[in-house]
Design an enzyme around this catalytic site. Structure first.
Site, PDB file in Angstrom:
ATOM      1  N   SER A  24      26.377 -17.875  35.591  1.00  0.00           N
ATOM      2  CA  SER A  24      25.472 -17.008  34.545  1.00  0.00           C
ATOM      3  C   SER A  24      24.164 -17.867  34.410  1.00  0.00           C
ATOM      4  O   SER A  24      23.282 -17.513  33.940  1.00  0.00           O
ATOM      5  CB  SER A  24      26.070 -16.598  33.411  1.00  0.00           C
ATOM      6  OG  SER A  24      26.502 -17.677  32.629  1.00  0.00           O
ATOM      7  N   LYS A  54      24.311 -20.117  26.998  1.00  0.00           N
ATOM      8  CA  LYS A  54      22.916 -19.285  27.133  1.00  0.00           C
ATOM      9  C   LYS A  54      21.972 -19.880  26.906  1.00  0.00           C
ATOM     10  O   LYS A  54      21.983 -20.758  25.845  1.00  0.00           O
ATOM     11  CB  LYS A  54      23.250 -17.898  26.815  1.00  0.00           C
ATOM     12  CG  LYS A  54      24.397 -17.046  26.853  1.00  0.00           C
ATOM     13  CD  LYS A  54      24.777 -16.673  28.533  1.00  0.00           C
ATOM     14  CE  LYS A  54      26.093 -16.133  28.874  1.00  0.00           C
ATOM     15  NZ  LYS A  54      26.496 -16.047  30.162  1.00  0.00           N
TER      16      LYS A  54
END
Length: 195
Positions: free
Chosen positions: A61, A109
């Protein structure tokens, strides 16, 4: 023979004395170790809880920034907990949060938008979102391979766990992590959009 008996007689108290000294020294070392242990454990727990800890970044990711070689090697990062103690982050920071989908999991993230920002989403239920107060918008760098705000919406700052400050493994990738936004990501300039 008398000489051997004399040596044995002298040696016996000396050996008893030396054994007593070793036993006393052994007890001292054990006592020092135990007391050091009882000091070290709380200090270590406090450091890990308040200041920083190390985490492995797994998955795709955050590629290409983390794990550029794919599944072959995982980057290990230093997560700074002290810097987010007041829930203050900036756009471009890479943060660790408690997953809104699975509270047993922490995810890493990039912060794209802060409270009050208008964001053009990448597949969220609304094309544009205003980030509510007390929230921020996070995304993985590898769109389409990331479970992020485009899946679950703005994230509460209360889920913030730490800010990635350094890549510490592998040694070839040692570096400080500076805030940066990917191209064409970030808040919309509302003046531009209106005009």
């Amino acid at each position: 023979m008398v000489l051997i008996m004399l040596i044995a007689t002298l040696y016996s108290p000396l050996s008893s004395f030396l054994m007593a000294q070793q036993t006393t020294a052994g007890r001292r070392y054990l006592r020092a170790f135990v007391s050091g242990f009882f000091v070290a454990v709380p200090v270590t727990v406090t450091v890990l809880d308040r200041f920083a800890y190390v985490a492995r970044v797994e998955g795709a990711s955050m590629q290409p920034f983390f794990n550029p070689e794919g599944g072959l090697k995982s980057d290990i990062v230093l997560l700074n907990r002290w810097s987010v103690r007041n829930y203050q982050v900036q756009r471009g920071d890479i943060v660790s949060i408690v997953s809104p989908k699975n509270p047993q999991q922490k995810i890493i993230k990039r912060v794209i938008g802060l409270e009050g920002d208008f964001i053009r989403t990448l597949g969220y239920k609304n094309q544009y979102v205003r980030v509510p107060d007390g929230h921020f918008w996070i995304e993985g760098d590898h769109h389409g391979h990331s479970l992020d705000s485009n899946s679950f919406g703005p994230v509460s700052v209360g889920l913030l766990h730490g800010r990635a400050s350094h890549i510490i493994w592998p040694p070839s990738r040692w570096q400080q992590i500076k805030p940066s936004l990917p191209p064409n990501r970030g808040p919309l300039d509302t003046k531009e959009e209106e005009g």
